[in-house]
Write a protein that holds these residues in place. Structure first.
Motif, PDB file in Angstrom:
ATOM      1  N   MET A 155     -14.996   8.205   3.889  1.00  0.00           N
ATOM      2  CA  MET A 155     -14.504   8.234   2.551  1.00  0.00           C
ATOM      3  C   MET A 155     -15.070   7.334   1.365  1.00  0.00           C
ATOM      4  O   MET A 155     -15.089   6.052   2.038  1.00  0.00           O
ATOM      5  N   LYS A 156     -15.650   7.609   0.612  1.00  0.00           N
ATOM      6  CA  LYS A 156     -16.011   6.694  -0.303  1.00  0.00           C
ATOM      7  C   LYS A 156     -15.068   6.139  -1.255  1.00  0.00           C
ATOM      8  O   LYS A 156     -14.228   7.013  -1.803  1.00  0.00           O
ATOM      9  N   GLY A 157     -15.205   4.962  -1.816  1.00  0.00           N
ATOM     10  CA  GLY A 157     -14.358   4.465  -2.696  1.00  0.00           C
ATOM     11  C   GLY A 157     -14.783   3.057  -3.309  1.00  0.00           C
ATOM     12  O   GLY A 157     -15.755   2.351  -2.761  1.00  0.00           O
ATOM     13  N   LYS A 158     -13.816   2.750  -4.276  1.00  0.00           N
ATOM     14  CA  LYS A 158     -14.334   1.320  -4.966  1.00  0.00           C
ATOM     15  C   LYS A 158     -13.398   0.225  -4.319  1.00  0.00           C
ATOM     16  O   LYS A 158     -12.123   0.431  -4.037  1.00  0.00           O
ATOM     17  N   VAL A 159     -13.795  -1.113  -4.537  1.00  0.00           N
ATOM     18  CA  VAL A 159     -13.192  -2.178  -4.189  1.00  0.00           C
ATOM     19  C   VAL A 159     -12.213  -2.738  -5.350  1.00  0.00           C
ATOM     20  O   VAL A 159     -12.822  -3.078  -6.243  1.00  0.00           O
ATOM     21  N   TRP A 160     -11.053  -2.794  -5.068  1.00  0.00           N
ATOM     22  CA  TRP A 160      -9.980  -3.886  -5.959  1.00  0.00           C
ATOM     23  C   TRP A 160      -9.612  -4.963  -4.964  1.00  0.00           C
ATOM     24  O   TRP A 160      -8.904  -4.869  -4.009  1.00  0.00           O
ATOM     25  N   LYS A 161     -10.123  -6.186  -5.486  1.00  0.00           N
ATOM     26  CA  LYS A 161      -9.828  -7.265  -4.573  1.00  0.00           C
ATOM     27  C   LYS A 161      -8.815  -8.197  -5.208  1.00  0.00           C
ATOM     28  O   LYS A 161      -8.963  -8.448  -6.387  1.00  0.00           O
ATOM     29  N   TYR A 162      -7.762  -8.873  -4.573  1.00  0.00           N
ATOM     30  CA  TYR A 162      -6.797  -9.724  -4.849  1.00  0.00           C
ATOM     31  C   TYR A 162      -6.621 -10.830  -3.972  1.00  0.00           C
ATOM     32  O   TYR A 162      -7.380 -11.029  -3.065  1.00  0.00           O
ATOM     33  N   GLY A 163      -5.907 -11.760  -4.178  1.00  0.00           N
ATOM     34  CA  GLY A 163      -5.662 -13.192  -3.557  1.00  0.00           C
ATOM     35  C   GLY A 163      -4.533 -13.090  -2.392  1.00  0.00           C
ATOM     36  O   GLY A 163      -4.425 -11.889  -2.027  1.00  0.00           O
ATOM     37  N   LYS A 164      -4.095 -14.079  -2.185  1.00  0.00           N
ATOM     38  CA  LYS A 164      -3.081 -14.220  -0.964  1.00  0.00           C
ATOM     39  C   LYS A 164      -1.591 -13.743  -1.468  1.00  0.00           C
ATOM     40  O   LYS A 164      -1.419 -14.105  -2.683  1.00  0.00           O
ATOM     41  N   ASP A 165      -0.983 -13.492  -0.738  1.00  0.00           N
ATOM     42  CA  ASP A 165       0.646 -13.414  -0.942  1.00  0.00           C
ATOM     43  C   ASP A 165       0.725 -12.693  -2.074  1.00  0.00           C
ATOM     44  O   ASP A 165       1.840 -12.711  -3.032  1.00  0.00           O
ATOM     45  N   VAL A 166       0.079 -11.302  -2.063  1.00  0.00           N
ATOM     46  CA  VAL A 166       0.474 -10.397  -3.223  1.00  0.00           C
ATOM     47  C   VAL A 166       1.866  -9.824  -2.807  1.00  0.00           C
ATOM     48  O   VAL A 166       1.845  -9.062  -2.013  1.00  0.00           O
ATOM     49  N   ASN A 167       2.827 -10.005  -3.639  1.00  0.00           N
ATOM     50  CA  ASN A 167       4.107  -9.627  -3.394  1.00  0.00           C
ATOM     51  C   ASN A 167       4.394  -8.363  -3.781  1.00  0.00           C
ATOM     52  O   ASN A 167       3.849  -7.800  -4.635  1.00  0.00           O
ATOM     53  N   THR A 168       5.604  -7.657  -3.165  1.00  0.00           N
ATOM     54  CA  THR A 168       6.049  -6.399  -3.633  1.00  0.00           C
ATOM     55  C   THR A 168       6.535  -6.299  -5.047  1.00  0.00           C
ATOM     56  O   THR A 168       6.764  -5.227  -5.540  1.00  0.00           O
ATOM     57  N   ASP A 169       7.113  -7.194  -5.663  1.00  0.00           N
ATOM     58  CA  ASP A 169       7.410  -7.274  -7.024  1.00  0.00           C
ATOM     59  C   ASP A 169       6.207  -7.245  -7.762  1.00  0.00           C
ATOM     60  O   ASP A 169       6.501  -6.733  -9.083  1.00  0.00           O
ATOM     61  N   VAL A 170       5.217  -7.560  -7.652  1.00  0.00           N
ATOM     62  CA  VAL A 170       3.985  -7.429  -8.447  1.00  0.00           C
ATOM     63  C   VAL A 170       3.426  -6.110  -8.108  1.00  0.00           C
ATOM     64  O   VAL A 170       2.709  -5.448  -9.187  1.00  0.00           O
ATOM     65  N   ILE A 171       3.568  -5.616  -6.972  1.00  0.00           N
ATOM     66  CA  ILE A 171       2.911  -4.213  -6.638  1.00  0.00           C
ATOM     67  C   ILE A 171       3.735  -3.273  -7.492  1.00  0.00           C
ATOM     68  O   ILE A 171       3.083  -2.379  -7.868  1.00  0.00           O
ATOM     69  N   LEU A 172       4.982  -3.389  -7.365  1.00  0.00           N
ATOM     70  CA  LEU A 172       5.665  -2.419  -8.079  1.00  0.00           C
ATOM     71  C   LEU A 172       7.061  -3.065  -8.633  1.00  0.00           C
ATOM     72  O   LEU A 172       8.003  -3.477  -7.559  1.00  0.00           O
ATOM     73  N   PRO A 173       7.061  -3.462  -9.767  1.00  0.00           N
ATOM     74  CA  PRO A 173       8.256  -4.489 -10.147  1.00  0.00           C
ATOM     75  C   PRO A 173       9.412  -3.654 -10.120  1.00  0.00           C
ATOM     76  O   PRO A 173       9.710  -2.275 -10.201  1.00  0.00           O
ATOM     77  N   GLY A 174      10.562  -4.576  -9.833  1.00  0.00           N
ATOM     78  CA  GLY A 174      12.071  -3.797  -9.471  1.00  0.00           C
ATOM     79  C   GLY A 174      12.490  -2.928 -10.705  1.00  0.00           C
ATOM     80  O   GLY A 174      13.326  -2.198 -10.611  1.00  0.00           O
ATOM     81  N   ARG A 175      11.960  -3.262 -11.865  1.00  0.00           N
ATOM     82  CA  ARG A 175      12.454  -2.564 -13.124  1.00  0.00           C
ATOM     83  C   ARG A 175      12.080  -0.927 -13.100  1.00  0.00           C
ATOM     84  O   ARG A 175      12.619  -0.367 -13.692  1.00  0.00           O
ATOM     85  N   TYR A 176      11.173  -0.753 -11.981  1.00  0.00           N
ATOM     86  CA  TYR A 176      10.661   0.518 -12.038  1.00  0.00           C
ATOM     87  C   TYR A 176      11.305   1.480 -10.719  1.00  0.00           C
ATOM     88  O   TYR A 176      10.837   2.347 -10.327  1.00  0.00           O
ATOM     89  N   LEU A 177      12.040   0.545 -10.126  1.00  0.00           N
ATOM     90  CA  LEU A 177      12.587   1.232  -8.937  1.00  0.00           C
ATOM     91  C   LEU A 177      13.891   2.069  -9.220  1.00  0.00           C
ATOM     92  O   LEU A 177      14.451   2.554  -8.411  1.00  0.00           O
ATOM     93  N   ASP A 178      14.110   2.772 -10.386  1.00  0.00           N
ATOM     94  CA  ASP A 178      15.169   3.638 -10.745  1.00  0.00           C
ATOM     95  C   ASP A 178      14.503   5.034 -10.524  1.00  0.00           C
ATOM     96  O   ASP A 178      15.250   5.905 -10.671  1.00  0.00           O
ATOM     97  N   SER A 179      13.469   5.237 -10.123  1.00  0.00           N
ATOM     98  CA  SER A 179      12.903   6.562 -10.007  1.00  0.00           C
ATOM     99  C   SER A 179      11.891   6.509  -8.978  1.00  0.00           C
ATOM    100  O   SER A 179      11.370   5.777  -8.412  1.00  0.00           O
ATOM    101  N   TYR A 180      11.632   7.807  -8.178  1.00  0.00           N
ATOM    102  CA  TYR A 180      10.754   8.075  -7.254  1.00  0.00           C
ATOM    103  C   TYR A 180       9.655   9.127  -7.668  1.00  0.00           C
ATOM    104  O   TYR A 180       8.919   9.665  -6.828  1.00  0.00           O
TER     105      TYR A 180
END
Lengths: 162, 418
Positions: free
Chosen positions: A1-26
């Motif tokens: 499978m081919k794709g593009k790279v998105w690169k980030y630093g260390k300790d990327v936490n769950t709050d920045v991956i999906l902030p708590g304010r959006y946990l009200d829906s699935y």
């Protein structure tokens, strides 16, 4: 499978991956539209099916929120490659059918925007931008079964039918 | 070679004759806890095509994260959970009135020594303070647990942390765990079990130990366990009629690392923005202006935490520029705090009492921060954007430091007040 790279630093936490304010829906579209919003607002707008997220150590630290993994899945992310993972994100990603590859050399061999070809069953990443090929240890068989089923739900459905 | 507590519990739960670190075992779960995300778990459970949960008496569902519902989406989720709990006959369902899951699990006797407990919340490690192996899992795999009662787990390597010495006045178990997190870093115990020992641990209340096992997760720990002692057995009296078997480590157990901390050398600490391992001595950040102070959460919302906080008031008022939010961890804690006059004192001083729940800690509601604001909180995470704006700063500290700071309007060393 081919794709593009998105690169980030260390300790990327769950709050920045999906902030708590959006946990009200699935809802998949809702989650996909807010993925990595607090870290990289361009991500959810530009990410394409098959892209991979690459990061330094301790990716996904923090909460058990499965939406941190599912929002990436709903964006089309096929794999996360990191120098190390936090255990809850690691499990959640597998259960969502996302390949999680712990490979420091792989991370160092990929830069933001690189085009790569990933083969999770043989354990190779072919960086089409640099021409470099890197090998990694394939995931254990039972984990591959879950990923190949498309996630734990499909895997369990098959198992429970037996 | 002997076994650690973590290994013994996983060995028993998986029925294996022996376990080794790194083994993947299929374990039978004793108790499964889900909070508001039970809405997602039940949705996934529905997709599995299984009619009934494996054991309606072993599933505990407290609704606590956004209580009472903060918007329509949340309200719909809560409604689904209630319907599911009713349809499945979930005996231990706790609606929005009861409090934070990690407080009511032990309060209602769902945590006993030696058991394997999983929860769809990262701070499930808290229950190790009572000698259980407890860990967080995701919602989808919880649906699998609800269907089968089983889950795969890797047998972790174990760290042994021994706490010696005596705590200084105005220094608490929160300062100790912040110090350890600063030392070991946010990934310092990733995938590992931690077992805590030593005279300083023995001297702590069960609640103070819960603060330590709760925040061990912030170093990536899979489980954090203290050997159950007389204080734990006393705590359990009247809460449960379950039979249980306390589990202790073997003298020849194998620990991957052994660390020792002399707690008498530890002063008040603060985890500074935006990482839990960015820990400084409070002296280094004294004078930092704050706009909000939060006393509560599964980490430090128990009666002893409210008491430590209220004692810092010393009859003074909360600073005019500070919003103090106090959230008792449970209805029982709330009742006790009222009986002891603590609520009265906080309100008189200008504090806001909110209902037991998780609200402000995860930035769900009841205390969102604006850009440029600082908050000092007795909670467990200070990630960027966690309590609202990504341009706000969160400092984590003990209840005493939180209230000392709320009074002065800036971060304050509680020893300077006392």
């Amino acid at each position: 499978m081919k794709g593009k790279v998105w690169k980030y630093g260390k300790d990327v936490n769950t709050d920045v991956i999906l902030p708590g304010r959006y946990l009200d829906s699935y809802e998949p579209d809702y989650l996909a539209s807010h993925a990595l919003e607090d870290l990289d607002p361009s991500f959810s707008k530009e990410v394409r099916q098959g892209d991979i997220v690459v990061a330094e150590t301790n990716f996904g630290c923090g909460s058990s929120r499965e939406q941190a993994a599912s929002c990436l899945r709903y964006c089309g992310v096929q794999a996360v490659v990191a120098k190390s993972f936090a255990r809850l994100f690691y499990r959640n990603a597998i259960n969502q059918g996302i390949a999680v590859i712990e490979c420091p050399e792989c991370v160092d061999a990929m830069s933001k925007g690189d085009e790569v070809e990933l083969d999770i069953s043989s354990g190779t990443i072919n960086n089409l931008t640099t021409g470099q090929t890197i090998e990694f240890k394939p995931l254990p068989e039972f984990v591959m079964e879950i990923i190949n089923s498309g996630g734990l739900v499909e895997h369990l459905k098959k198992k429970l039918k037996k | 070679m002997g076994y650690t507590i973590a290994e013994k519990i996983l060995k028993r739960a998986s029925g294996a004759e022996g376990v080794e670190q790194g083994d993947i075992v299929n374990a039978k779960v004793d108790v499964a806890m889900s909070h508001d995300n039970a809405a997602l778990v039940s949705k996934v459970f529905g997709e599995l095509g299984v009619a009934k949960v494996w054991d309606a008496n072993r599933i505990v569902i407290p609704i606590d994260h956004r209580v009472p519902a903060n918007n329509i989406k949340t309200a719909e989720g809560h409604k689904k959970i209630r319907e599911f709990a009713r349809a499945q006959g979930i005996k231990h369902f706790y609606d929005v009135k009861e409090g934070v899951c990690h407080q009511i699990m032990p309060e209602f006797g769902h945590v006993v020594p030696g058991e394997l407990i999983v929860g769809t919340d990262s701070h499930t490690t808290t229950y190790g303070a009572l000698g259980a192996f407890s860990t967080g899992i995701g919602a989808t795999e919880m649906a699998g647990v609800w269907a089968t009662g089983e889950l795969w787990l890797k047998v972790p390597e174990t760290y042994k942390i021994t706490l010696t010495g005596q705590l200084q006045d105005n220094v608490y178990s929160k300062d100790v765990i912040l110090h350890i997190a600063g030392d070991l870093t946010a990934e310092g115990a990733n995938y590992k079990a931690i077992e805590y020992y030593g005279p300083a641990l023995d001297a702590m209340s069960v609640g103070a130990r819960m603060t330590i096992t709760n925040m061990s997760m912030e170093m990536g720990a899979k489980a954090a366990i203290a050997p159950p002692d007389g204080k734990v057995f006393d705590y359990l009296k009247g809460r449960t009629d379950k039979e249980y078997e306390p589990v202790y480590t073997d003298h020849n157990a194998r620990y991957e690392k052994e660390l020792e901390y002399d707690v008498s050398q530890i002063g008040p600490k603060a985890a500074c923005p935006h990482a839990v391992d960015n820990v400084k001595n409070v002296e280094e950040v004294v004078g930092t202006q704050i706009n909000q102070a939060v006393l509560g959460s599964c980490t430090n919302g128990r009666i002893e935490d409210l008491k430590a906080g209220v004692e810092m008031l010393k009859g003074r008022k909360i600073h005019d520029d500070v919003r103090l939010i106090v959230a008792p961890a449970s209805r029982q804690v709330y009742l006790d705090a009222m009986e002891q006059g603590i609520i009265q004192k906080f309100v008189s001083a200008g504090g806001l009492i909110i209902n037991p729940g998780c609200g402000p800690c995860l930035g769900a509601h009841e205390g969102i921060l604006a850009a440029g604001e600082n908050c000092i909180a007795s909670t467990n995470r200070n990630f960027q954007g966690r309590m609202g704006s990504t341009e706000a700063g969160i400092y984590l500290a003990s209840p005493a430091t939180v209230i000392a700071s709320a009074v002065k309007g800036e971060i304050t060393d509680p020893r300077e007040v006392a």
